[in-house]
Design an enzyme around this catalytic site. Structure first.
Site, PDB file in Angstrom:
ATOM      1  N   ASP A 157       0.780  -1.247   0.000  1.00 44.06           N
ATOM      2  CA  ASP A 157       0.000   0.000   0.000  1.00 44.06           C
ATOM      3  C   ASP A 157       0.811   1.296   0.000  1.00 44.06           C
ATOM      4  OD1 ASP A 157      -1.898  -1.975   0.245  1.00 44.06           O
ATOM      5  OD2 ASP A 157      -2.832  -1.182   2.043  1.00 44.06           O
TER       6      ASP A 157
ATOM      7  N   ASP B  96      -4.837  -0.641  -1.604  1.00 41.97           N
ATOM      8  CA  ASP B  96      -6.243  -0.404  -1.330  1.00 41.97           C
ATOM      9  C   ASP B  96      -6.852   0.094  -2.632  1.00 41.97           C
ATOM     10  OD1 ASP B  96      -6.413  -1.099   1.338  1.00 41.97           O
ATOM     11  OD2 ASP B  96      -6.997   0.889   2.030  1.00 41.97           O
TER      12      ASP B  96
ATOM     13  N   HIS C  37     -10.596   0.977  -3.289  1.00 38.56           N
ATOM     14  CA  HIS C  37     -11.986   1.020  -2.844  1.00 38.56           C
ATOM     15  C   HIS C  37     -12.931   1.608  -3.897  1.00 38.56           C
ATOM     16  CE1 HIS C  37     -10.757  -0.196   1.093  1.00 38.56           C
ATOM     17  NE2 HIS C  37     -10.072   0.899   1.330  1.00 38.56           N
TER      18      HIS C  37
ATOM     19  N   HIS D  71     -16.650   1.005   6.216  1.00 39.41           N
ATOM     20  CA  HIS D  71     -15.209   1.270   6.318  1.00 39.41           C
ATOM     21  C   HIS D  71     -14.931   2.771   6.145  1.00 39.41           C
ATOM     22  CE1 HIS D  71     -10.957   0.318   6.124  1.00 39.41           C
ATOM     23  NE2 HIS D  71     -10.836   0.811   4.905  1.00 39.41           N
TER      24      HIS D  71
ATOM     25  N   HIS E  58     -10.615   7.032   1.363  1.00 40.10           N
ATOM     26  CA  HIS E  58      -9.226   6.946   0.915  1.00 40.10           C
ATOM     27  C   HIS E  58      -9.108   5.913  -0.195  1.00 40.10           C
ATOM     28  CE1 HIS E  58      -9.714   3.868   4.049  1.00 40.10           C
ATOM     29  NE2 HIS E  58      -8.846   3.162   3.335  1.00 40.10           N
TER      30      HIS E  58
ATOM     31  N   LYS F 111      -7.229  -4.705  -3.232  1.00 42.29           N
ATOM     32  CA  LYS F 111      -8.075  -5.184  -2.151  1.00 42.29           C
ATOM     33  C   LYS F 111      -9.086  -4.124  -1.735  1.00 42.29           C
ATOM     34  CE  LYS F 111      -4.349  -4.043   1.108  1.00 42.29           C
ATOM     35  NZ  LYS F 111      -4.891  -2.980   1.924  1.00 42.29           N
TER      36      LYS F 111
ATOM     37  N   CYS G 231      -1.960  -2.168   7.679  1.00 42.98           N
ATOM     38  CA  CYS G 231      -1.914  -3.116   6.559  1.00 42.98           C
ATOM     39  C   CYS G 231      -0.638  -3.942   6.500  1.00 42.98           C
ATOM     40  CB  CYS G 231      -2.176  -2.389   5.251  1.00 42.98           C
ATOM     41  SG  CYS G 231      -3.856  -1.684   5.214  1.00 42.98           S
TER      42      CYS G 231
END
Length: 192
Positions: free
Chosen positions: A9, A51, A53, A59, A73, A98, A141
């Site tokens: 990340d 990440d 999203h 979340h 984020h 992810k 993470c």
């Protein structure tokens, strides 16, 4: 034995100026790039996680508790989701995305560019039995990815000098969790 480097990340939103910027994030991005270039011959494979999203539900929150909920984020298609410019993502053989529709801390919750293959299966298919974990953030993470790597039976080491953490108390707790799981720790993380 076959060893892989997992870069966790190293994205704009987790570096200074991002929506959840970690002090030392940009320096970590550059250090990870330098390390990967200098030590490429020590790894059979190099992978990165991110990440990614779309709508991770609870979340994200306008009033985050910074435990289970966070400011928005790494939203797909935004600059915050991109890798930090000091990190050369071209060094990664594969990128695991992810958290499209859920919270996801561990790189082992992500999937490869084919959208299906998880990190554990990808490493297993290549005979990897040992991993080094670096990136952001030490106490979230990186911690989750290293714990899952150990849980998969991989010999796991976190190179703490190539990580940066959010806060001293949560970093200390993460290091205790990692030691208890048998994860080897080398160096010291950047911590505010």
């Amino acid at each position: 034995m076959s060893r892989a480097l997992i870069i966790v990340d190293v994205q704009n939103d987790f570096c200074e100026g991002g929506s959840m910027g970690v002090n030392g994030g940009a320096a970590t991005a550059g250090a990870v790039t330098d390390y990967t270039r200098a030590h490429a011959n020590e790894y059979a494979h190099v992978v990165a996680t991110r990440d990614h999203h779309v709508d991770p539900g609870a979340h994200f929150s306008d009033q985050p508790d910074f435990v289970d909920s966070w400011p928005p984020h790494c939203v797909v298609g935004t600059p915050g989701a991109e890798f930090h410019p000091r990190f050369d993502a071209g060094l990664a053989e594969e990128i695991f995305s992810k958290g499209r529709y859920s919270a996801a801390y561990s790189g082992f919750e992500g999937s490869a560019s084919d959208g299906e293959t998880g990190l554990a299966a990808w490493l297993g298919e290549r005979g990897v039995d040992e991993v080094d974990v670096v990136g952001l953030a030490t106490d979230h993470c990186v911690r989750a990815t290293a714990l899952d790597a150990a849980g998969e039976g991989l010999r796991t080491r976190v190179l703490l000098g190539l990580t940066a953490g959010v806060a001293r108390p949560s970093v200390e707790a993460a290091l205790q969790d990692l030691r208890a799981a048998g994860v080897a720790l080398e160096g010291e993380p950047a911590v505010p």
